[in-house]
Scaffold this motif. Sequence first.
Motif, mmCIF file in Angstrom:
data_model
loop_
_atom_site.group_PDB
_atom_site.id
_atom_site.type_symbol
_atom_site.label_atom_id
_atom_site.label_comp_id
_atom_site.label_asym_id
_atom_site.label_seq_id
_atom_site.Cartn_x
_atom_site.Cartn_y
_atom_site.Cartn_z
ATOM 1 N N ARG A 28 -4.510 2.079 -0.418
ATOM 2 C CA ARG A 28 -3.410 1.738 -0.460
ATOM 3 C C ARG A 28 -3.518 0.862 1.606
ATOM 4 O O ARG A 28 -2.916 -0.589 0.875
ATOM 5 N N GLU A 35 -2.556 -8.074 1.664
ATOM 6 C CA GLU A 35 -1.045 -8.313 2.086
ATOM 7 C C GLU A 35 -1.076 -9.171 3.655
ATOM 8 O O GLU A 35 -0.193 -10.632 3.290
ATOM 9 N N LEU A 88 7.986 -11.465 1.458
ATOM 10 C CA LEU A 88 8.110 -10.430 0.066
ATOM 11 C C LEU A 88 6.911 -9.613 0.394
ATOM 12 O O LEU A 88 6.914 -8.005 -0.340
ATOM 13 N N LEU A 89 6.335 -9.800 0.488
ATOM 14 C CA LEU A 89 4.354 -9.804 0.126
ATOM 15 C C LEU A 89 4.551 -8.744 1.910
ATOM 16 O O LEU A 89 4.321 -7.535 1.600
ATOM 17 N N ASP A 92 6.231 -5.520 0.751
ATOM 18 C CA ASP A 92 5.419 -4.104 0.184
ATOM 19 C C ASP A 92 4.211 -3.877 0.434
ATOM 20 O O ASP A 92 3.600 -2.896 0.413
ATOM 21 N N ARG A 95 5.232 -0.984 2.556
ATOM 22 C CA ARG A 95 5.142 -0.313 1.956
ATOM 23 C C ARG A 95 4.133 0.667 1.059
ATOM 24 O O ARG A 95 4.245 1.928 0.790
ATOM 25 N N GLN A 96 3.146 0.014 1.049
ATOM 26 C CA GLN A 96 2.089 0.019 0.891
ATOM 27 C C GLN A 96 1.531 0.709 1.707
ATOM 28 O O GLN A 96 0.379 1.693 1.420
#
Length: 108
Positions: A28, A35, A88-89, A92, A95-96
């Motif tokens: 991840r 990202e 938004l990326l 994320d 989060r990753q």
Amino acid sequence: MSTPQTSEPEAVGLGWPDPTGGLNRPRRAVAAAVELVLVGALVWFALWAYDRGTVQLAPVAERPDLDFQHFAGNWIGISVAAGTLAALLLLDAGRQLALAVRTRSRRA
């Protein structure tokens, strides 16, 4: 009087699921790095589109202190959309990264 004996069928598969694997997935972190690179490219693109969407107009001879700009809505809209997608990326990617560095479960 006797009470009737009722037997409820046992529910199969309604218990807690067996843990198959932890959330720790070091791969991840690679996805988060990709990202983050995309976030950088999208921010650059958003700034480029915003710069392209603002056009400096010629000043009026009587009022040289006034500064006029023309805003092209399509380029400004593209810039806002790219900035929103970058945000938004970025969320994320965070989060990753959080899922990549989690090392142990609560049972340990």
